[in-house]
Scaffold this motif. Structure first.
Motif, PDB file in Angstrom:
ATOM      1  N   ARG B 189       0.831  -1.197   0.000  1.00  0.00           N
ATOM      2  CA  ARG B 189       0.000   0.000   0.000  1.00  0.00           C
ATOM      3  C   ARG B 189       0.871   1.255   0.000  1.00  0.00           C
ATOM      4  O   ARG B 189       0.686   2.162  -0.815  1.00  0.00           O
ATOM      5  CB  ARG B 189      -0.898  -0.026   1.233  1.00  0.00           C
ATOM      6  CG  ARG B 189      -1.781   1.159   1.378  1.00  0.00           C
ATOM      7  CD  ARG B 189      -2.739   0.990   2.558  1.00  0.00           C
ATOM      8  NE  ARG B 189      -3.465   2.216   2.730  1.00  0.00           N
ATOM      9  CZ  ARG B 189      -3.062   3.195   3.509  1.00  0.00           C
ATOM     10  NH1 ARG B 189      -1.946   3.094   4.199  1.00  0.00           N
ATOM     11  NH2 ARG B 189      -3.772   4.304   3.604  1.00  0.00           N
ATOM     12  N   TYR B 193       1.435   4.189  -2.987  1.00  0.00           N
ATOM     13  CA  TYR B 193       1.221   5.622  -2.763  1.00  0.00           C
ATOM     14  C   TYR B 193       2.460   6.419  -3.125  1.00  0.00           C
ATOM     15  O   TYR B 193       2.383   7.470  -3.755  1.00  0.00           O
ATOM     16  CB  TYR B 193       0.829   5.902  -1.299  1.00  0.00           C
ATOM     17  CG  TYR B 193      -0.660   5.964  -1.104  1.00  0.00           C
ATOM     18  CD1 TYR B 193      -1.432   6.879  -1.808  1.00  0.00           C
ATOM     19  CD2 TYR B 193      -1.304   5.103  -0.220  1.00  0.00           C
ATOM     20  CE1 TYR B 193      -2.807   6.926  -1.640  1.00  0.00           C
ATOM     21  CE2 TYR B 193      -2.674   5.143  -0.046  1.00  0.00           C
ATOM     22  CZ  TYR B 193      -3.420   6.065  -0.763  1.00  0.00           C
ATOM     23  OH  TYR B 193      -4.772   6.115  -0.613  1.00  0.00           O
ATOM     24  N   GLY B 199      -5.600   7.344  -5.005  1.00  0.00           N
ATOM     25  CA  GLY B 199      -6.109   6.753  -3.776  1.00  0.00           C
ATOM     26  C   GLY B 199      -7.027   5.565  -4.011  1.00  0.00           C
ATOM     27  O   GLY B 199      -6.917   4.551  -3.336  1.00  0.00           O
ATOM     28  N   VAL B 202      -5.045   2.495  -5.158  1.00  0.00           N
ATOM     29  CA  VAL B 202      -4.242   1.929  -4.076  1.00  0.00           C
ATOM     30  C   VAL B 202      -5.146   1.168  -3.111  1.00  0.00           C
ATOM     31  O   VAL B 202      -4.831   0.068  -2.662  1.00  0.00           O
ATOM     32  CB  VAL B 202      -3.471   3.030  -3.310  1.00  0.00           C
ATOM     33  CG1 VAL B 202      -2.726   2.431  -2.124  1.00  0.00           C
ATOM     34  CG2 VAL B 202      -2.487   3.733  -4.236  1.00  0.00           C
ATOM     35  N   ARG B 203      -6.303   1.729  -2.825  1.00  0.00           N
ATOM     36  CA  ARG B 203      -7.206   1.104  -1.869  1.00  0.00           C
ATOM     37  C   ARG B 203      -7.680  -0.267  -2.379  1.00  0.00           C
ATOM     38  O   ARG B 203      -7.697  -1.244  -1.648  1.00  0.00           O
ATOM     39  CB  ARG B 203      -8.394   2.021  -1.595  1.00  0.00           C
ATOM     40  CG  ARG B 203      -9.243   1.503  -0.483  1.00  0.00           C
ATOM     41  CD  ARG B 203      -9.896   2.549   0.372  1.00  0.00           C
ATOM     42  NE  ARG B 203     -10.383   3.705  -0.354  1.00  0.00           N
ATOM     43  CZ  ARG B 203     -11.514   4.323  -0.035  1.00  0.00           C
ATOM     44  NH1 ARG B 203     -12.260   3.867   0.933  1.00  0.00           N
ATOM     45  NH2 ARG B 203     -11.883   5.389  -0.678  1.00  0.00           N
ATOM     46  N   ALA B 206      -4.812  -2.634  -2.154  1.00  0.00           N
ATOM     47  CA  ALA B 206      -4.467  -2.960  -0.767  1.00  0.00           C
ATOM     48  C   ALA B 206      -5.480  -3.947  -0.177  1.00  0.00           C
ATOM     49  O   ALA B 206      -5.101  -4.903   0.507  1.00  0.00           O
ATOM     50  CB  ALA B 206      -4.421  -1.681   0.070  1.00  0.00           C
ATOM     51  N   ILE B 207      -6.761  -3.734  -0.457  1.00  0.00           N
ATOM     52  CA  ILE B 207      -7.790  -4.629   0.084  1.00  0.00           C
ATOM     53  C   ILE B 207      -7.625  -6.029  -0.508  1.00  0.00           C
ATOM     54  O   ILE B 207      -7.650  -7.034   0.213  1.00  0.00           O
ATOM     55  CB  ILE B 207      -9.208  -4.067  -0.196  1.00  0.00           C
ATOM     56  CG1 ILE B 207      -9.440  -2.796   0.625  1.00  0.00           C
ATOM     57  CG2 ILE B 207     -10.283  -5.103   0.127  1.00  0.00           C
ATOM     58  CD1 ILE B 207     -10.712  -2.039   0.285  1.00  0.00           C
ATOM     59  N   CYS B 280     -12.541  -6.193  -6.152  1.00  0.00           N
ATOM     60  CA  CYS B 280     -11.545  -5.121  -6.236  1.00  0.00           C
ATOM     61  C   CYS B 280     -10.847  -5.110  -7.597  1.00  0.00           C
ATOM     62  O   CYS B 280     -10.082  -4.200  -7.895  1.00  0.00           O
ATOM     63  CB  CYS B 280     -10.484  -5.280  -5.149  1.00  0.00           C
ATOM     64  SG  CYS B 280     -11.085  -4.937  -3.498  1.00  0.00           S
TER      65      CYS B 280
END
Lengths: 111, 307
Positions: B189, B193, B199, B202-203, B206-207, B280
């Motif tokens: 993550r 970034y 954002g 990345v989210r 990351a999830i 995702c």
């Protein structure tokens, strides 16, 4: 709503002060971290009765800046350390999840 | 802690990249007397993040894409640029590290910033989010050649195999108690970034990574993450040599789980993970063989980061 005000409404103590200036509008409640990762992605506040490190990892990934532990459960040192490193605010209240949610909803927070 | 050392080495190299290496110099410039209607034609032809306004060689103002859109939607007519240009904005110096720019752009939510000479105030170029990403990737390619001569940095070559514009990062998930799961996803993550990705991208990454990491620790004894960044695409492969999944179709069903209680006690194992990883992804595939292992492929399209 400011964090201090939020704390007053749900009788919570601020255990870790994370990112300042966050004003939560949307809350999510769950003890299932997979649900938070799936459905809680827009929330600013997680209400939960789980207190392990995975709760912090979960809000880190979803980018929820505030976590509130209910039923007076106090997280361990490792959880607190992790939250401090990740700039996440921890609140602890002795209210139940239902009571916390009722008070938040009465104060205008959305879920 | 192999994976952390590797990702830090990548970041150390990103810290070394300066603005002058990645700024665009071939951008249109206008004067204060240029009319907004002329600017409109320039913006139409090019995807500029901000347009510098010069007096001679000195930067005297800028029209950001946000400012330009404001003008378009206002009823201010065709006026000289000088009347509408922004004069209060952050400028960059060529010797600044790129990392500070990433932070700056995130912080103010801008798509680009002008670069000026620290002493003379002369306009030099523009850094915008999309060229920044390309520039950093190009720099890492160039650096790889330099690094090849330095034996002490062999591990960097293992972590980054550059093939023209592709950057590959490897992360190793070691077997450890589930309570400590998430460290690798956390590194991924922050690396993403620092590379300047948006954002929401990345989210999602990351999830997906975190769900997969928890699976690796719950069912297999660790595994390997391979993250590839190409222009326009983030590709994450997660591979383990665990027990494999007998019925993949069933495992993909929401709510289906074989997780033991110790996994459930941590708030996982409810049969949501694979579905969530899929949700995702723009493209998702899973293959598994009992006794051999499981491989997930997650593709996420990178958003157009320049207007």
């Amino acid at each position: 709503m400011k964090i201090d005000e939020l704390g007053r409404i749900i009788d919570a103590e601020i255990i870790v002060q994370g990112e300042p200036g966050v004003e939560p509008e949307l809350a999510y409640v769950s003890d299932l971290m997979s649900d938070v990762l799936t459905y809680g992605r827009e929330a600013h506040l997680l209400v939960t009765s789980l207190i392990n490190q995975q709760t912090i990892r979960t809000v880190e990934m979803v980018e929820i800046p505030i976590i509130c532990y209910v039923n007076g459960k106090m997280p361990g040192a490792e959880t607190i350390d992790l939250a401090a490193r990740k700039n996440i605010t921890i609140l602890v209240t002795s209210l139940s999840a239902f009571q916390v949610c009722k008070r938040l909803a009465d104060s205008g927070l959305k879920g | 802690m192999d994976q952390i050392r590797i990702s830090q080495s990548v970041i150390a190299r990103i810290y070394e990249i300066r603005v002058e290496r990645i700024m665009r110099t071939d951008v249109a410039r206008v004067g204060q007397e240029t009319m907004m209607s002329t600017l409109k034609a320039i913006v139409k032809e090019n995807n500029y993040a901000c347009i510098p306004v010069l007096n001679g060689s000195k930067l005297v103002g800028q029209i950001s894409i946000e400012g330009y859109i404001d003008w378009l939607s206002s009823d201010i007519g065709d006026v000289p640029v000088g009347q509408l240009m922004e004069v209060d904005y952050r400028t960059l110096y060529p010797e600044e590290p790129v990392v500070t720019v990433v932070r700056e752009l995130e912080l103010v939510g801008l798509r680009g910033l002008p670069v000026i000479d620290r002493l003379t105030g002369d306009f030099l170029g523009v850094v915008c989010r999309c060229t920044m990403m390309e520039g950093v990737l190009a720099e890492l390619d160039v650096d790889d050649d330099k690094v090849k001569d330095r034996k002490s940095e062999d591990f960097i070559l293992n972590s980054i195999e550059s093939e023209s514009s592709i950057m590959t990062l490897n992360y190793n998930v070691e077997a450890k108690p589930l309570e400590y799961g998430g460290e690798v996803s956390s590194s991924i993550r922050s690396d993403l970034y620092r590379l300047g990705l948006s954002g929401s991208t990345v989210r999602r990454a990351a999830i997906a990574a975190y769900e997969a990491e928890m699976n690796l620790l719950s069912y297999a004894s660790g595994g390997i993450f391979t993250l590839k960044l190409n222009r326009g695409l983030l590709n994450l492969e997660i591979e383990d040599s665990g027990p494999g999944i007998p019925d993949v179709e069933k495992a993909m069903e929401p709510g289906y789980s074989t997780a033991p209680d110790w996994v459930r006690e941590l708030g996982f194992g409810a049969g949501m993970g694979l579905q969530n990883i899929k949700s995702c992804s723009d493209n998702f595939s899973i293959s598994s063989r009992v006794g051999v292992g499981t491989k997930l492929i997650v593709d996420i399209n990178l958003e157009e980061q320049c207007a």
